[in-house]
Design a protein around this motif. Structure first.
Motif, PDB file in Angstrom:
ATOM      1  N   GLU A  44       0.812  -1.225   0.000  1.00 35.97           N
ATOM      2  CA  GLU A  44       0.000   0.000   0.000  1.00 35.97           C
ATOM      3  C   GLU A  44       0.840   1.267   0.000  1.00 35.97           C
ATOM      4  OE1 GLU A  44      -2.486  -0.354   3.416  1.00 35.97           O
ATOM      5  OE2 GLU A  44      -3.562  -2.097   2.626  1.00 35.97           O
ATOM      6  N   ARG A  45       1.842   1.322   0.886  1.00 32.38           N
ATOM      7  CA  ARG A  45       2.571   2.581   0.992  1.00 32.38           C
ATOM      8  C   ARG A  45       4.074   2.425   1.185  1.00 32.38           C
ATOM      9  NH1 ARG A  45      -0.725   2.439   5.729  1.00 32.38           N
ATOM     10  NH2 ARG A  45       0.444   2.235   7.675  1.00 32.38           N
ATOM     11  N   GLY A  46       4.563   1.208   1.255  1.00 35.25           N
ATOM     12  CA  GLY A  46       5.995   1.015   1.384  1.00 35.25           C
ATOM     13  C   GLY A  46       6.528   1.597   2.671  1.00 35.25           C
ATOM     14  N   GLY A  47       7.770   2.064   2.636  1.00 39.53           N
ATOM     15  CA  GLY A  47       8.394   2.623   3.819  1.00 39.53           C
ATOM     16  C   GLY A  47       9.807   3.041   3.499  1.00 39.53           C
ATOM     17  N   THR A  48      10.515   3.499   4.520  1.00 36.77           N
ATOM     18  CA  THR A  48      11.857   4.042   4.298  1.00 36.77           C
ATOM     19  C   THR A  48      12.945   3.217   4.978  1.00 36.77           C
ATOM     20  OG1 THR A  48      11.579   5.475   6.230  1.00 36.77           O
ATOM     21  CG2 THR A  48      10.952   6.380   4.070  1.00 36.77           C
ATOM     22  N   ASP A  49      12.572   2.118   5.596  1.00 38.63           N
ATOM     23  CA  ASP A  49      13.548   1.282   6.289  1.00 38.63           C
ATOM     24  C   ASP A  49      14.202   0.339   5.278  1.00 38.63           C
ATOM     25  OD1 ASP A  49      14.972  -0.521   7.809  1.00 38.63           O
ATOM     26  OD2 ASP A  49      13.439  -0.721   9.361  1.00 38.63           O
ATOM     27  N   GLU A  50      15.469   0.642   4.957  1.00 34.47           N
ATOM     28  CA  GLU A  50      16.144  -0.153   3.932  1.00 34.47           C
ATOM     29  C   GLU A  50      16.393  -1.599   4.368  1.00 34.47           C
ATOM     30  OE1 GLU A  50      19.669   1.836   2.704  1.00 34.47           O
ATOM     31  OE2 GLU A  50      18.601   3.535   1.818  1.00 34.47           O
ATOM     32  N   GLY A  51      16.441  -1.821   5.663  1.00 33.96           N
ATOM     33  CA  GLY A  51      16.701  -3.172   6.128  1.00 33.96           C
ATOM     34  C   GLY A  51      15.459  -4.015   6.320  1.00 33.96           C
ATOM     35  N   ALA A  52      14.278  -3.402   6.229  1.00 34.34           N
ATOM     36  CA  ALA A  52      13.042  -4.107   6.568  1.00 34.34           C
ATOM     37  C   ALA A  52      12.782  -5.347   5.718  1.00 34.34           C
ATOM     38  CB  ALA A  52      11.858  -3.150   6.494  1.00 34.34           C
ATOM     39  N   PRO A  53      12.909  -5.281   4.391  1.00 30.76           N
ATOM     40  CA  PRO A  53      12.642  -6.496   3.609  1.00 30.76           C
ATOM     41  C   PRO A  53      13.555  -7.664   4.006  1.00 30.76           C
ATOM     42  CG  PRO A  53      12.604  -4.586   2.182  1.00 30.76           C
ATOM     43  CD  PRO A  53      13.142  -4.118   3.503  1.00 30.76           C
ATOM     44  N   GLY A  54      14.817  -7.354   4.297  1.00 32.09           N
ATOM     45  CA  GLY A  54      15.733  -8.402   4.710  1.00 32.09           C
ATOM     46  C   GLY A  54      15.366  -8.981   6.062  1.00 32.09           C
ATOM     47  N   VAL A  55      14.962  -8.116   6.999  1.00 33.60           N
ATOM     48  CA  VAL A  55      14.547  -8.586   8.320  1.00 33.60           C
ATOM     49  C   VAL A  55      13.334  -9.498   8.197  1.00 33.60           C
ATOM     50  CG1 VAL A  55      13.568  -7.872  10.536  1.00 33.60           C
ATOM     51  CG2 VAL A  55      15.508  -6.627   9.575  1.00 33.60           C
ATOM     52  N   ALA A  56      12.357  -9.070   7.401  1.00 30.36           N
ATOM     53  CA  ALA A  56      11.151  -9.870   7.214  1.00 30.36           C
ATOM     54  C   ALA A  56      11.479 -11.212   6.569  1.00 30.36           C
ATOM     55  CB  ALA A  56      10.143  -9.108   6.364  1.00 30.36           C
ATOM     56  N   SER A  57      12.316 -11.182   5.553  1.00 36.23           N
ATOM     57  CA  SER A  57      12.667 -12.406   4.843  1.00 36.23           C
ATOM     58  C   SER A  57      13.397 -13.383   5.762  1.00 36.23           C
ATOM     59  CB  SER A  57      13.538 -12.076   3.635  1.00 36.23           C
ATOM     60  OG  SER A  57      13.882 -13.237   2.925  1.00 36.23           O
ATOM     61  N   ARG A  58      14.342 -12.883   6.558  1.00 35.79           N
ATOM     62  CA  ARG A  58      15.089 -13.764   7.468  1.00 35.79           C
ATOM     63  C   ARG A  58      14.186 -14.323   8.560  1.00 35.79           C
ATOM     64  NH1 ARG A  58      18.862  -9.731   6.524  1.00 35.79           N
ATOM     65  NH2 ARG A  58      18.358  -8.639   8.474  1.00 35.79           N
ATOM     66  N   ALA A  59      13.252 -13.521   9.043  1.00 33.19           N
ATOM     67  CA  ALA A  59      12.349 -14.003  10.092  1.00 33.19           C
ATOM     68  C   ALA A  59      11.429 -15.097   9.564  1.00 33.19           C
ATOM     69  CB  ALA A  59      11.520 -12.848  10.645  1.00 33.19           C
ATOM     70  N   VAL A  60      10.897 -14.918   8.372  1.00 34.09           N
ATOM     71  CA  VAL A  60      10.033 -15.932   7.774  1.00 34.09           C
ATOM     72  C   VAL A  60      10.800 -17.218   7.537  1.00 34.09           C
ATOM     73  CG1 VAL A  60       8.737 -16.501   5.676  1.00 34.09           C
ATOM     74  CG2 VAL A  60       8.403 -14.282   6.775  1.00 34.09           C
ATOM     75  N   ASP A  61      12.051 -17.071   7.115  1.00 35.92           N
ATOM     76  CA  ASP A  61      12.906 -18.234   6.890  1.00 35.92           C
ATOM     77  C   ASP A  61      13.215 -18.936   8.207  1.00 35.92           C
ATOM     78  OD1 ASP A  61      14.833 -20.077   6.150  1.00 35.92           O
ATOM     79  OD2 ASP A  61      16.072 -18.659   5.039  1.00 35.92           O
ATOM     80  N   ALA A  62      13.673 -18.176   9.207  1.00 39.94           N
ATOM     81  CA  ALA A  62      14.111 -18.777  10.471  1.00 39.94           C
ATOM     82  C   ALA A  62      12.980 -19.427  11.237  1.00 39.94           C
ATOM     83  CB  ALA A  62      14.784 -17.709  11.337  1.00 39.94           C
ATOM     84  N   LEU A  63      11.823 -18.760  11.292  1.00 39.70           N
ATOM     85  CA  LEU A  63      10.746 -19.210  12.168  1.00 39.70           C
ATOM     86  C   LEU A  63       9.688 -20.054  11.470  1.00 39.70           C
ATOM     87  CD1 LEU A  63      10.317 -15.927  14.214  1.00 39.70           C
ATOM     88  CD2 LEU A  63      11.490 -18.020  14.920  1.00 39.70           C
ATOM     89  N   LEU A  64       9.489 -19.832  10.178  1.00 40.35           N
ATOM     90  CA  LEU A  64       8.478 -20.589   9.437  1.00 40.35           C
ATOM     91  C   LEU A  64       9.064 -21.558   8.431  1.00 40.35           C
ATOM     92  CD1 LEU A  64       5.894 -17.716   8.763  1.00 40.35           C
ATOM     93  CD2 LEU A  64       5.770 -19.501  10.512  1.00 40.35           C
ATOM     94  N   GLY A  65      10.362 -21.450   8.163  1.00 37.96           N
ATOM     95  CA  GLY A  65      11.004 -22.370   7.241  1.00 37.96           C
ATOM     96  C   GLY A  65      10.656 -22.119   5.785  1.00 37.96           C
ATOM     97  N   VAL A  66      10.217 -20.898   5.472  1.00 38.33           N
ATOM     98  CA  VAL A  66       9.823 -20.549   4.099  1.00 38.33           C
ATOM     99  C   VAL A  66      10.863 -19.604   3.521  1.00 38.33           C
ATOM    100  CG1 VAL A  66       8.081 -19.464   2.642  1.00 38.33           C
ATOM    101  CG2 VAL A  66       7.390 -20.869   4.590  1.00 38.33           C
ATOM    102  N   ALA A  67      11.511 -20.011   2.444  1.00 38.36           N
ATOM    103  CA  ALA A  67      12.526 -19.192   1.801  1.00 38.36           C
ATOM    104  C   ALA A  67      11.862 -18.235   0.816  1.00 38.36           C
ATOM    105  CB  ALA A  67      13.540 -20.058   1.096  1.00 38.36           C
ATOM    106  N   LEU A  68      12.043 -16.937   1.059  1.00 39.63           N
ATOM    107  CA  LEU A  68      11.492 -15.939   0.144  1.00 39.63           C
ATOM    108  C   LEU A  68      12.575 -15.407  -0.780  1.00 39.63           C
ATOM    109  CD1 LEU A  68       9.249 -13.921   2.643  1.00 39.63           C
ATOM    110  CD2 LEU A  68       8.589 -15.782   1.121  1.00 39.63           C
TER     111      LEU A  68
END
Length: 409
Positions: free
Chosen positions: A385-409
């Motif tokens: 919807e509106r994105g954001g300005t945190d350059e690290g956010a996509p990486g944080v989200a991707s690593r969390a999904v990988d680590a905790l849910l086992g889904v590689a994005l």
């Protein structure tokens, strides 16, 4: 027997939460507080018709348990067996006119491939029933010599009366136990048994069937329950943290296994928590080998389905729920995977720090994977919807999904 290769689990900043999980034996949520090394035993496959979605759902649940523990900075000692000799396997080999050893090897290899594709964390010890026989025989002899087992026409049976805590896993009455015993590999109507529920520990050699040297027991092969007990006690010891499997293992398998171990050691309980995953249905009936209504992970992969989508389809259901596999379940998972990958592909976005904590909270609360998926959905929607300005956010989200849910994005 070797397991499958481990996928890397990203390390997240901060600290995970201790796991609260439903314990079948108490019927309540319990907070697990393992030591520095968390110990878990999950019952493995009988290697034919692998790997169907019921299998995948079960191992996905206990993969989440491991991931929650790893996020608390613990090590995990995970043990799994393979029942690579048993009546159903032998019957399938006869039906198909093939060697039972070859069938077991082929199906176990396929299971490994599926677990690797789904990014399930492997056990530290992956042990077949056949290779465990040298450790099983002495346990049966000990039970027999202690009066906790008896011989009947060459076979050796465990006496359920030998364990004062028998029944404390399933809490079923005798009639229900007898019915399930008959349905799930027992022989409650065999004449000469002290108790109809007594399970077989050692089956004397039958003509045309495989057998091994059982020392004072004579040639034969082990019963189903003592196999897991021998493996668990050797590698984990008594009082390990979680005994896991599908809900169809509550009785007789986990009930009998607990009694075997408790009679052998004089300790109680065998496991601190007995955790069971629900059943997966197809066309209104439980997915099972006997019915032949199976959806296979390998078949979906051959059709080009992304294993990450298969995993998301499993995660969309709470592990304890019974649910039905449909084309729509898979379609929803494929669509969700596309949205998530689009969200993390952007160079920046809304902060994902709160998402990490939402995932931790959801999974620590009895592995509430649907709540965890909803949290990622919300973050992905904000990104769209509106994105954001945190350059690290996509990486944080991707690593969390990988680590905790086992889904590689």
């Amino acid at each position: 027997m070797h397991a499958w290769p481990a996928s890397e689990v990203p390390a997240l900043t901060g600290q995970g939460r201790d796991l609260r999980i439903h314990d079948t034996a108490t019927g309540a949520l319990v907070t697990l507080d393992p030591g520095p090394v968390a110990r878990i035993y999950v019952c493995g496959i009988t290697p034919y018709d692998a790997t169907h979605m019921g299998h995948a759902a079960t191992y996905n649940a206990f993969d989440l348990v491991q991931r929650v523990w790893l996020d608390t900075k613990r090590q995990v000692h995970y043990v799994q067996n393979v029942t690579d000799v048993d009546d159903p396997l032998l019957e399938r080999a006869v039906r198909d006119g093939i060697d039972w050893v070859g069938l077991a090897v082929k199906e176990t290899a396929l299971f490994r491939e599926d677990m690797t594709a789904l990014r399930m964390l492997p056990p530290k010890q992956y042990i077949g029933a056949v290779e465990a026989i040298p450790g099983i025989v002495p346990l049966v002899e000990r039970l027999r010599d202690a009066g906790a087992a008896y011989e009947l026409e060459g076979d050796v049976y465990f006496s359920v009366e030998a364990d004062p805590n028998f029944g404390k896993v399933s809490h079923l009455d005798a009639a229900a136990m007898r019915l399930l015993s008959a349905e799930r590999g027992g022989d409650p109507d065999r004449p000469g048994k002290k108790n109809p529920l007594d399970p077989m520990l050692w089956m004397a050699a039958r003509e045309g069937e495989p057998s091994w040297d059982g020392g004072s027991l004579g040639r034969g092969r082990p019963g189903w329950h003592i196999e897991c007990v021998a493996i668990a006690l050797e590698h984990l010891g008594m009082g390990f943290d979680v005994q896991g499997g599908g809900s169809d293992l509550v009785f007789p398998h986990h009930e009998m296994g607990a009694s075997h171990a408790q009679a052998l050691t004089g300790e109680f309980p065998m496991a601190k928590a007995y955790v069971h995953a629900g059943m997966v249905a197809l066309d209104g009936e439980k997915m099972s080998k006997s019915k032949g209504n199976l959806v296979f992970v390998s078949a979906l992969r051959r059709d080009g389905v992304d294993p990450a989508a298969i995993r998301l389809a499993l995660l969309a259901h709470h592990y304890r729920d019974n649910w039905e596999w449909t084309d729509q379940v898979l379609a929803d998972a494929v669509e969700r995977l596309g949205r998530w990958r689009a969200a993390v592909s952007r160079p920046d976005g809304p902060s994902a720090d709160a998402l990490v904590e939402e995932l931790r909270e959801a999974l620590a609360n009895d592995l509430d994977a649907p709540a965890a998926l909803a949290a990622v959905d919300r973050w992905a929607a904000l990104q769209a919807e509106r994105g954001g300005t945190d350059e690290g956010a996509p990486g944080v989200a991707s690593r969390a999904v990988d680590a905790l849910l086992g889904v590689a994005l």
